[in-house]
Write an enzyme that holds these catalytic residues in place. Structure first.
Site, short mmCIF file in Angstrom:
data_model
loop_
_atom_site.label_atom_id
_atom_site.label_comp_id
_atom_site.label_asym_id
_atom_site.label_seq_id
_atom_site.Cartn_x
_atom_site.Cartn_y
_atom_site.Cartn_z
N ASP A 91 10.50 55.58 -28.66
CA ASP A 91 10.26 54.21 -28.69
C ASP A 91 9.98 53.56 -27.66
O ASP A 91 9.48 54.51 -26.84
CB ASP A 91 11.91 54.08 -28.70
N GLY A 92 9.69 52.25 -27.60
CA GLY A 92 8.80 51.66 -27.08
C GLY A 92 7.73 51.45 -26.58
O GLY A 92 7.18 50.17 -25.58
N SER A 114 10.57 55.37 -39.77
CA SER A 114 11.96 54.75 -40.17
C SER A 114 11.60 54.08 -41.67
O SER A 114 11.20 53.44 -41.80
CB SER A 114 13.41 54.87 -39.78
N ASN A 118 11.51 50.51 -40.73
CA ASN A 118 10.38 50.24 -40.44
C ASN A 118 9.22 49.57 -41.23
O ASN A 118 8.79 48.50 -40.70
CB ASN A 118 9.79 51.15 -40.14
#
Length: 255
Positions: A35-36, A80, A83
């Site tokens: 993440d990020g 995901s 997403n």
């Protein structure tokens, strides 16, 4: 939980961050929520896809490190089922990353005896993505080293729903009685049925949630969260997570 995590970070010493994995029990299966990427790009005044591009370089480093130190399974949350809500341009770029990564790294994965697997639904995935992943799975299926498991177009609630439907069909056919359903019956219908549950979950970027990722499988996993954004995540951070895992005592509800 945030307060506890902050205190842990404040008390961390260099001894907790080894150059290589400490002696002791390694996690057999590590799962990572990468993440990020978008926030990394925004901080630098770059488009979000620049963060995803940089994040792919980190995947290469972490896969190599995990394989080298003897991790048995590495599951990466690549895309995901949620997403799809992102802008089309970003979705298209994300779904092109498996092809870009595998076209560059497949020869090295084969050389290092890494086996590629996939969990998730292939529905709506573009043909070029499927071709790249299917080729990698086929070309590495006889490898006996680390399993590199991509969670692509994956959502845990969808996975569990499909498992329940499969069990339900067995009940309808008379193959199985409802009163005799066990955890093992559910487990065998999950996408990870042939894998051990993760021992360690790593999530980057400071977010502390599971985001519909392996909800069943993570029931007794150890969690490790870091504020580091995925494009800045280094091999040293990965080793730190493992070192912390090795200091924990897993009781599985016992004492």
């Amino acid at each position: 939980m945030l307060e506890i995590f902050s205190k842990w970070k404040a008390n961390l010493t260099s001894a907790d961050v080894p150059d290589q994995a400490e002696e002791g029990e390694l996690p057999q299966h590590i799962a990572i929520i990468m993440d990020g990427n978008g926030r990394w790009a925004k901080k630098k005044g770059l488009p979000r896809i620049a963060g995803h591009r940089e994040g792919m370089k980190v995947v290469t480093k972490i896969v190599r490190t995990a394989s080298n130190i003897g991790i048995e399974v590495l599951t990466l949350y690549a895309f995901s089922t949620e997403n799809w809500k992102r802008p089309k341009k970003e979705v298209d770029y994300l779904l092109g990353l498996p092809e870009r990564y595998l076209s560059a790294e497949l020869p090295k994965l084969i050389e290092n005896n890494v086996q590629v697997r996939l969990i998730g639904t292939t529905e709506n995935l573009p043909d070029h993505t499927l071709r790249a992943v299917e080729k990698a799975i086929k070309d590495t299926k006889h490898n006996t080293g680390m399993i590199l498991n991509f969670a692509l177009n994956y959502g845990s609630r969808f996975e569990m729903l499909e498992a329940m439907k499969s069990v339900g069909r067995k009940i309808e056919s008379g193959e199985l009685k409802a009163d005799f359903i066990t955890e093992e019956h559910i487990q065998t219908h999950l996408m990870t049925s042939k894998l051990k549950d993760p021992d360690l979950l790593i999530r980057t970027s400071g977010e502390i949630r599971l985001s519909n990722f392996m909800l069943w499988q993570l029931a007794y996993s150890e969690f490790w969260f870091t504020d580091v954004l995925w494009p800045d995540f280094k091999e040293q951070d990965f080793m730190e997570a493992i070192a912390v895992y090795q200091k924990r005592k897993r009781r599985y509800g016992g004492v």
